[in-house]
Scaffold this active site. Structure first.
Site, PDB file in Angstrom:
ATOM      1  N   GLY A 144     -15.339  34.185  37.711  1.00 58.39           N
ATOM      2  CA  GLY A 144     -14.172  33.824  36.918  1.00 58.39           C
ATOM      3  C   GLY A 144     -14.559  32.929  35.759  1.00 58.39           C
ATOM      4  O   GLY A 144     -15.607  32.268  35.789  1.00 58.39           O
ATOM      5  N   GLN A 174     -13.381  26.959  29.045  1.00 58.28           N
ATOM      6  CA  GLN A 174     -14.822  26.924  29.311  1.00 58.28           C
ATOM      7  C   GLN A 174     -15.638  27.486  28.154  1.00 58.28           C
ATOM      8  O   GLN A 174     -16.851  27.295  28.108  1.00 58.28           O
ATOM      9  CB  GLN A 174     -15.155  27.700  30.590  1.00 58.28           C
ATOM     10  CG  GLN A 174     -14.625  27.029  31.844  1.00 58.28           C
ATOM     11  CD  GLN A 174     -15.019  27.803  33.079  1.00 58.28           C
ATOM     12  OE1 GLN A 174     -14.356  28.755  33.456  1.00 58.28           O
ATOM     13  NE2 GLN A 174     -16.122  27.424  33.695  1.00 58.28           N
ATOM     14  N   CYS A 185     -18.842  26.546  39.788  1.00 64.31           N
ATOM     15  CA  CYS A 185     -18.202  26.720  38.476  1.00 64.31           C
ATOM     16  C   CYS A 185     -19.297  26.920  37.442  1.00 64.31           C
ATOM     17  O   CYS A 185     -20.309  26.209  37.474  1.00 64.31           O
ATOM     18  CB  CYS A 185     -17.384  25.468  38.154  1.00 64.31           C
ATOM     19  SG  CYS A 185     -16.559  25.535  36.556  1.00 64.31           S
ATOM     20  N   LEU A 186     -19.070  27.852  36.526  1.00 66.87           N
ATOM     21  CA  LEU A 186     -20.081  28.105  35.497  1.00 66.87           C
ATOM     22  C   LEU A 186     -20.287  26.887  34.601  1.00 66.87           C
ATOM     23  O   LEU A 186     -21.308  26.788  33.924  1.00 66.87           O
ATOM     24  CB  LEU A 186     -19.689  29.323  34.647  1.00 66.87           C
ATOM     25  CG  LEU A 186     -19.706  30.672  35.393  1.00 66.87           C
ATOM     26  CD1 LEU A 186     -19.214  31.786  34.483  1.00 66.87           C
ATOM     27  CD2 LEU A 186     -21.097  30.982  35.928  1.00 66.87           C
ATOM     28  N   HIS A 189      -8.823  28.198  41.220  1.00 63.32           N
ATOM     29  CA  HIS A 189      -9.870  27.512  40.454  1.00 63.32           C
ATOM     30  C   HIS A 189      -9.662  27.713  38.948  1.00 63.32           C
ATOM     31  O   HIS A 189      -9.706  26.755  38.170  1.00 63.32           O
ATOM     32  CB  HIS A 189     -11.240  28.052  40.902  1.00 63.32           C
ATOM     33  CG  HIS A 189     -12.407  27.502  40.166  1.00 63.32           C
ATOM     34  ND1 HIS A 189     -13.356  26.699  40.764  1.00 63.32           N
ATOM     35  CD2 HIS A 189     -12.800  27.627  38.871  1.00 63.32           C
ATOM     36  CE1 HIS A 189     -14.264  26.351  39.859  1.00 63.32           C
ATOM     37  NE2 HIS A 189     -13.959  26.917  38.707  1.00 63.32           N
ATOM     38  N   GLU A 190      -9.421  28.970  38.554  1.00 63.21           N
ATOM     39  CA  GLU A 190      -9.291  29.260  37.115  1.00 63.21           C
ATOM     40  C   GLU A 190      -7.991  28.683  36.556  1.00 63.21           C
ATOM     41  O   GLU A 190      -7.969  28.187  35.423  1.00 63.21           O
ATOM     42  CB  GLU A 190      -9.383  30.769  36.856  1.00 63.21           C
ATOM     43  CG  GLU A 190     -10.696  31.427  37.297  1.00 63.21           C
ATOM     44  CD  GLU A 190     -11.952  30.723  36.831  1.00 63.21           C
ATOM     45  OE1 GLU A 190     -11.944  30.088  35.750  1.00 63.21           O
ATOM     46  OE2 GLU A 190     -12.963  30.784  37.553  1.00 63.21           O
ATOM     47  N   HIS A 223      -8.370  25.112  35.652  1.00 61.97           N
ATOM     48  CA  HIS A 223      -9.056  24.875  34.368  1.00 61.97           C
ATOM     49  C   HIS A 223      -8.049  24.764  33.221  1.00 61.97           C
ATOM     50  O   HIS A 223      -8.264  24.017  32.269  1.00 61.97           O
ATOM     51  CB  HIS A 223     -10.014  26.021  34.046  1.00 61.97           C
ATOM     52  CG  HIS A 223     -11.383  25.882  34.649  1.00 61.97           C
ATOM     53  ND1 HIS A 223     -12.213  24.812  34.391  1.00 61.97           N
ATOM     54  CD2 HIS A 223     -12.082  26.687  35.479  1.00 61.97           C
ATOM     55  CE1 HIS A 223     -13.367  24.973  35.039  1.00 61.97           C
ATOM     56  NE2 HIS A 223     -13.309  26.110  35.714  1.00 61.97           N
TER      57      HIS A 223
HETATM   58 NI    NI Z   1     -14.799  26.878  36.863  1.00 57.11          NI
END
Ligand code: NI
Length: 158
Positions: A46, A51, A88-89, A130-131, A134
């Protein structure tokens, strides 16, 4: 389409609240394509627009069942609980234990700006939570129980 630079923890853009998308434009279509490319390149499940430095309420998710693009997503129902590792990226190479609902129902707009809804359990429910976090400037580290730990990438094993 193109890859975009993934912002990492500490970048203030990750702590801001994102604005809703009012209309689809060629620039937003391009952004969504780039977000998908960037997520796949980074082998993530995701990615949220902040991000890549864009404060718009857009997320892309793929838990291995094909791409899901959600514009202005809203979680409308949750049930149950799951506790597991989350990464998380924007915090590469790390993970931590997070408790999330085990079932999530969300409403959102598609790329055609049509209303849609999705129900997810397990990994999909976790990814949606999670997304969506953000988009409100919330990182999973705010929910972590205990310490973050390093994750080994598969290609580095053996
Ligand atoms: Ni993330």
């Amino acid at each position: 389409m193109a890859l975009r630079k993934i912002r990492e923890a500490g970048d203030p853009v990750l702590e801001k609240k994102c604005r809703p998308v009012e209309e689809m434009t060629p620039r937003i279509r391009e952004l969504i394509g780039d977000m998908l490319d960037t997520m796949y390149e980074a082998m993530g499940v995701g990615l949220a627009a902040p991000q890549v430095g864009i404060l718009k309420r857009i997320v892309v998710i793929d838990i291995g069942e094909g791409p899901l693009v959600m514009i202005n997503p809203q979680i409308v129902k949750t049930e149950g609980e799951q506790t597991g590792d989350e990464g998380c990226l924007s915090i590469p190479g790390m993970a931590g234990q997070v408790t999330r609902p085990n079932y999530v129902k969300a409403v959102y707009l598609t790329e055609e700006m049509e209303e849609a809804e999705i129900e997810g359990t397990e990994l999909l429910a976790r990814a949606i939570c999670h997304e969506c976090d953000h988009l409100d400037g919330i990182m999973y580290t705010q929910h972590v129980e205990g310490e973050l730990h390093r994750v080994e990438y598969e290609e580095e094993e053996e």
